[in-house]
Design a protein around this motif. Sequence first.
Motif, PDB file in Angstrom:
ATOM      1  N   SER A 138       0.837  -1.337   0.003  1.00  0.00           N
ATOM      2  CA  SER A 138      -0.040  -0.070  -0.249  1.00  0.00           C
ATOM      3  C   SER A 138       0.949   1.254  -0.260  1.00  0.00           C
ATOM      4  CB  SER A 138      -1.249   0.000   1.539  1.00  0.00           C
ATOM      5  OG  SER A 138      -0.387   0.017   2.134  1.00  0.00           O
ATOM      6  N   GLU A 139       0.059   2.131  -0.541  1.00  0.00           N
ATOM      7  CA  GLU A 139       0.676   3.655  -0.350  1.00  0.00           C
ATOM      8  C   GLU A 139       1.726   3.753   1.213  1.00  0.00           C
ATOM      9  OE1 GLU A 139      -1.361   6.438  -2.611  1.00  0.00           O
ATOM     10  OE2 GLU A 139       0.227   8.179  -2.244  1.00  0.00           O
ATOM     11  N   ASN A 140       0.390   3.701   2.184  1.00  0.00           N
ATOM     12  CA  ASN A 140       1.022   3.878   3.220  1.00  0.00           C
ATOM     13  C   ASN A 140       2.230   3.863   3.831  1.00  0.00           C
ATOM     14  OD1 ASN A 140       0.846   5.640   5.715  1.00  0.00           O
ATOM     15  ND2 ASN A 140      -1.170   3.458   6.315  1.00  0.00           N
ATOM     16  N   PHE A 141       2.534   1.763   2.994  1.00  0.00           N
ATOM     17  CA  PHE A 141       3.556   0.626   3.657  1.00  0.00           C
ATOM     18  C   PHE A 141       4.363   1.895   2.500  1.00  0.00           C
ATOM     19  CE2 PHE A 141       7.114  -2.254   2.536  1.00  0.00           C
ATOM     20  CZ  PHE A 141       6.915  -2.694   3.661  1.00  0.00           C
ATOM     21  N   VAL A 142       4.721   2.216   1.842  1.00  0.00           N
ATOM     22  CA  VAL A 142       6.061   2.048   0.395  1.00  0.00           C
ATOM     23  C   VAL A 142       6.276   3.656   1.153  1.00  0.00           C
ATOM     24  CG1 VAL A 142       6.084   3.193  -1.581  1.00  0.00           C
ATOM     25  CG2 VAL A 142       4.691   1.063  -1.426  1.00  0.00           C
ATOM     26  N   ASN A 143       5.262   4.850   1.825  1.00  0.00           N
ATOM     27  CA  ASN A 143       6.213   5.980   2.183  1.00  0.00           C
ATOM     28  C   ASN A 143       6.931   6.122   3.452  1.00  0.00           C
ATOM     29  OD1 ASN A 143       4.750   7.458  -0.640  1.00  0.00           O
ATOM     30  ND2 ASN A 143       2.660   7.647   0.612  1.00  0.00           N
ATOM     31  N   THR A 144       6.234   5.095   4.158  1.00  0.00           N
ATOM     32  CA  THR A 144       6.870   4.607   5.934  1.00  0.00           C
ATOM     33  C   THR A 144       8.442   3.598   5.607  1.00  0.00           C
ATOM     34  OG1 THR A 144       4.922   4.119   6.252  1.00  0.00           O
ATOM     35  CG2 THR A 144       6.427   3.061   8.282  1.00  0.00           C
ATOM     36  N   TRP A 145       8.695   3.278   4.325  1.00  0.00           N
ATOM     37  CA  TRP A 145       9.618   2.556   4.043  1.00  0.00           C
ATOM     38  C   TRP A 145      10.508   4.095   2.506  1.00  0.00           C
ATOM     39  CZ3 TRP A 145      11.949   0.357   8.116  1.00  0.00           C
ATOM     40  CH2 TRP A 145      10.742  -0.880   8.217  1.00  0.00           C
ATOM     41  N   PRO A 146      10.629   5.419   3.040  1.00  0.00           N
ATOM     42  CA  PRO A 146      11.468   5.719   1.940  1.00  0.00           C
ATOM     43  C   PRO A 146      12.778   5.868   2.107  1.00  0.00           C
ATOM     44  CG  PRO A 146      11.056   7.738   3.027  1.00  0.00           C
ATOM     45  CD  PRO A 146      10.654   6.576   4.276  1.00  0.00           C
ATOM     46  N   THR A 192      14.983  -5.185 -14.062  1.00  0.00           N
ATOM     47  CA  THR A 192      15.642  -4.075 -13.621  1.00  0.00           C
ATOM     48  C   THR A 192      15.124  -3.840 -12.161  1.00  0.00           C
ATOM     49  OG1 THR A 192      14.376  -2.891 -15.517  1.00  0.00           O
ATOM     50  CG2 THR A 192      14.619  -1.654 -13.706  1.00  0.00           C
ATOM     51  N   LEU A 193      16.728  -3.092 -11.194  1.00  0.00           N
ATOM     52  CA  LEU A 193      16.735  -3.709  -9.878  1.00  0.00           C
ATOM     53  C   LEU A 193      16.102  -2.330  -9.282  1.00  0.00           C
ATOM     54  CD1 LEU A 193      16.976  -5.045  -7.337  1.00  0.00           C
ATOM     55  CD2 LEU A 193      19.453  -3.728  -7.354  1.00  0.00           C
ATOM     56  N   HIS A 194      15.378  -1.488  -8.387  1.00  0.00           N
ATOM     57  CA  HIS A 194      15.134  -0.278  -8.447  1.00  0.00           C
ATOM     58  C   HIS A 194      13.890   0.246  -7.193  1.00  0.00           C
ATOM     59  CE1 HIS A 194      10.582  -1.137  -8.561  1.00  0.00           C
ATOM     60  NE2 HIS A 194      10.819  -2.246  -9.150  1.00  0.00           N
ATOM     61  N   PHE A 195      14.185   1.460  -6.748  1.00  0.00           N
ATOM     62  CA  PHE A 195      13.210   1.674  -5.718  1.00  0.00           C
ATOM     63  C   PHE A 195      11.500   1.607  -5.983  1.00  0.00           C
ATOM     64  CE2 PHE A 195      17.961   3.428  -4.770  1.00  0.00           C
ATOM     65  CZ  PHE A 195      17.893   2.592  -3.407  1.00  0.00           C
ATOM     66  N   VAL A 196      11.680   0.870  -4.083  1.00  0.00           N
ATOM     67  CA  VAL A 196       9.913   1.032  -4.394  1.00  0.00           C
ATOM     68  C   VAL A 196       9.349   2.332  -4.252  1.00  0.00           C
ATOM     69  CG1 VAL A 196       7.766  -0.329  -4.035  1.00  0.00           C
ATOM     70  CG2 VAL A 196       9.946  -1.793  -4.384  1.00  0.00           C
ATOM     71  N   THR A 197       8.535   2.666  -4.592  1.00  0.00           N
ATOM     72  CA  THR A 197       7.630   4.170  -4.725  1.00  0.00           C
ATOM     73  C   THR A 197       5.911   3.474  -5.520  1.00  0.00           C
ATOM     74  OG1 THR A 197       7.734   4.238  -7.078  1.00  0.00           O
ATOM     75  CG2 THR A 197       9.492   5.429  -5.012  1.00  0.00           C
ATOM     76  N   ALA A 198       4.882   4.518  -4.506  1.00  0.00           N
ATOM     77  CA  ALA A 198       3.547   4.255  -3.829  1.00  0.00           C
ATOM     78  C   ALA A 198       2.695   3.694  -5.796  1.00  0.00           C
ATOM     79  CB  ALA A 198       2.996   4.976  -4.008  1.00  0.00           C
ATOM     80  N   LYS A 199       4.076   4.112  -7.010  1.00  0.00           N
ATOM     81  CA  LYS A 199       3.370   3.779  -8.288  1.00  0.00           C
ATOM     82  C   LYS A 199       3.738   2.558  -8.059  1.00  0.00           C
ATOM     83  CE  LYS A 199       2.634   5.652 -13.141  1.00  0.00           C
ATOM     84  NZ  LYS A 199       3.263   6.311 -13.520  1.00  0.00           N
ATOM     85  N   LEU A 200       3.379   1.645  -9.106  1.00  0.00           N
ATOM     86  CA  LEU A 200       4.117   0.221  -9.526  1.00  0.00           C
ATOM     87  C   LEU A 200       5.250   0.103 -10.865  1.00  0.00           C
ATOM     88  CD1 LEU A 200       3.277  -2.821  -9.034  1.00  0.00           C
ATOM     89  CD2 LEU A 200       2.033  -3.133 -10.538  1.00  0.00           C
ATOM     90  N   ASP A 201       6.102  -0.519  -9.918  1.00  0.00           N
ATOM     91  CA  ASP A 201       7.374  -0.610 -10.913  1.00  0.00           C
ATOM     92  C   ASP A 201       7.958   0.301 -11.356  1.00  0.00           C
ATOM     93  OD1 ASP A 201       7.048  -3.225 -10.414  1.00  0.00           O
ATOM     94  OD2 ASP A 201       5.820  -4.316 -12.257  1.00  0.00           O
ATOM     95  N   ALA A 202       7.653   1.840 -11.097  1.00  0.00           N
ATOM     96  CA  ALA A 202       8.346   3.261 -11.145  1.00  0.00           C
ATOM     97  C   ALA A 202       8.861   3.800 -10.638  1.00  0.00           C
ATOM     98  CB  ALA A 202       6.839   4.224 -12.030  1.00  0.00           C
ATOM     99  N   GLY A 203       9.556   3.253  -9.632  1.00  0.00           N
ATOM    100  CA  GLY A 203      10.205   3.701  -9.015  1.00  0.00           C
ATOM    101  C   GLY A 203      11.640   4.612  -9.472  1.00  0.00           C
ATOM    102  N   PRO A 204      13.137   4.981  -8.993  1.00  0.00           N
ATOM    103  CA  PRO A 204      13.599   5.022  -9.488  1.00  0.00           C
ATOM    104  C   PRO A 204      14.735   3.790  -9.692  1.00  0.00           C
ATOM    105  CG  PRO A 204      14.137   6.662  -7.787  1.00  0.00           C
ATOM    106  CD  PRO A 204      12.908   5.631  -7.679  1.00  0.00           C
ATOM    107  N   ILE A 205      15.368   4.308 -11.007  1.00  0.00           N
ATOM    108  CA  ILE A 205      16.241   2.249 -11.208  1.00  0.00           C
ATOM    109  C   ILE A 205      17.299   2.740 -10.748  1.00  0.00           C
ATOM    110  CG2 ILE A 205      17.313   1.493 -13.151  1.00  0.00           C
ATOM    111  CD1 ILE A 205      15.062   2.246 -14.837  1.00  0.00           C
ATOM    112  N   ILE A 206      17.759   1.038 -10.303  1.00  0.00           N
ATOM    113  CA  ILE A 206      19.491   1.675  -9.411  1.00  0.00           C
ATOM    114  C   ILE A 206      20.343   0.443 -11.023  1.00  0.00           C
ATOM    115  CG2 ILE A 206      20.898  -0.081  -7.904  1.00  0.00           C
ATOM    116  CD1 ILE A 206      17.543   0.026  -6.850  1.00  0.00           C
ATOM    117  N   GLY A 207      20.302  -0.743 -10.826  1.00  0.00           N
ATOM    118  CA  GLY A 207      20.517  -1.123 -12.570  1.00  0.00           C
ATOM    119  C   GLY A 207      19.905  -1.666 -12.991  1.00  0.00           C
ATOM    120  N   GLN A 208      20.264  -2.485 -14.549  1.00  0.00           N
ATOM    121  CA  GLN A 208      19.687  -2.790 -15.705  1.00  0.00           C
ATOM    122  C   GLN A 208      20.729  -3.989 -16.091  1.00  0.00           C
ATOM    123  OE1 GLN A 208      17.161   0.268 -17.882  1.00  0.00           O
ATOM    124  NE2 GLN A 208      15.565  -0.661 -17.207  1.00  0.00           N
TER     125      GLN A 208
END
Length: 214
Positions: free
Chosen positions: A97-105, A139-155
């Motif tokens: 959930s968005e709440n969970f993801v925002n708790t762990w930025p 793709t390895l990425h950080f998780v944000t509230a938008k599905l599979d759209a967080g900052p990319i770490i590497g590919q």
Amino acid sequence: MSKKIKVAVLISGNGTNLQALIDACIEPNYPAEIVLVISNKPNAKGISRAREAGIKTRIVDHTNYRSREEFDTELSMILSNSKCKLICLAGFMRILSENFVNTWPNTILNIHPSLLPSFPGTKTHERALEAGVKVSGCTLHFVTAKLDAGPIIGQAAVPVLDNDTPKTLANRVLIEEHKLYALGLELVANKILKNKNVNLHREQDTVFKSLLNF
Ligand code: GRF
């Protein structure tokens, strides 16, 4: 022994990515250690992989919770108690959930079996084959509230072959997922140890521009 970043790994199934991280963490100079593995599926094979490696495990069966929020609140509490600094999603098949993801930025990492932003969500290999792409990957990425759209770490990229099925493509991509996850976690953990901002996207500080395999 050098200082290590405490990591929790969330799984739902086979746990081959978890195994890659377990194997990487064995190396004495690797900057991370897995302190907890959580599965939302009681029979996930990854749980026995963790137990064999002597890692603490927890089953948090989502079917026992009335809502996504209740499940996520329990998850958050267990993770806080584990004192983990990073959360690695490794084949974890629940949307958080968005709440969970925002708790762990800037804390949650996910491995996705496509070259994002192409093919977010499920059935990635089927869709890649249908689209006729000649290159796929992970793709390895950080998780944000938008599905599979967080900052990319590497590919990492792999070729798509003419006779590929979703299964053969998945197997080729999975081999790269294992390498990418271990490398990416190392990079992020080292950044935390050096007190650096881990938002790689914002820093334009990509690890591996791309690991081409052909
Ligand atoms: C991997 O392809 C992962 O990217 C995807 O599900 C698969 C899980 O593999 N989300 P495993 O459980 O790590 O073996």
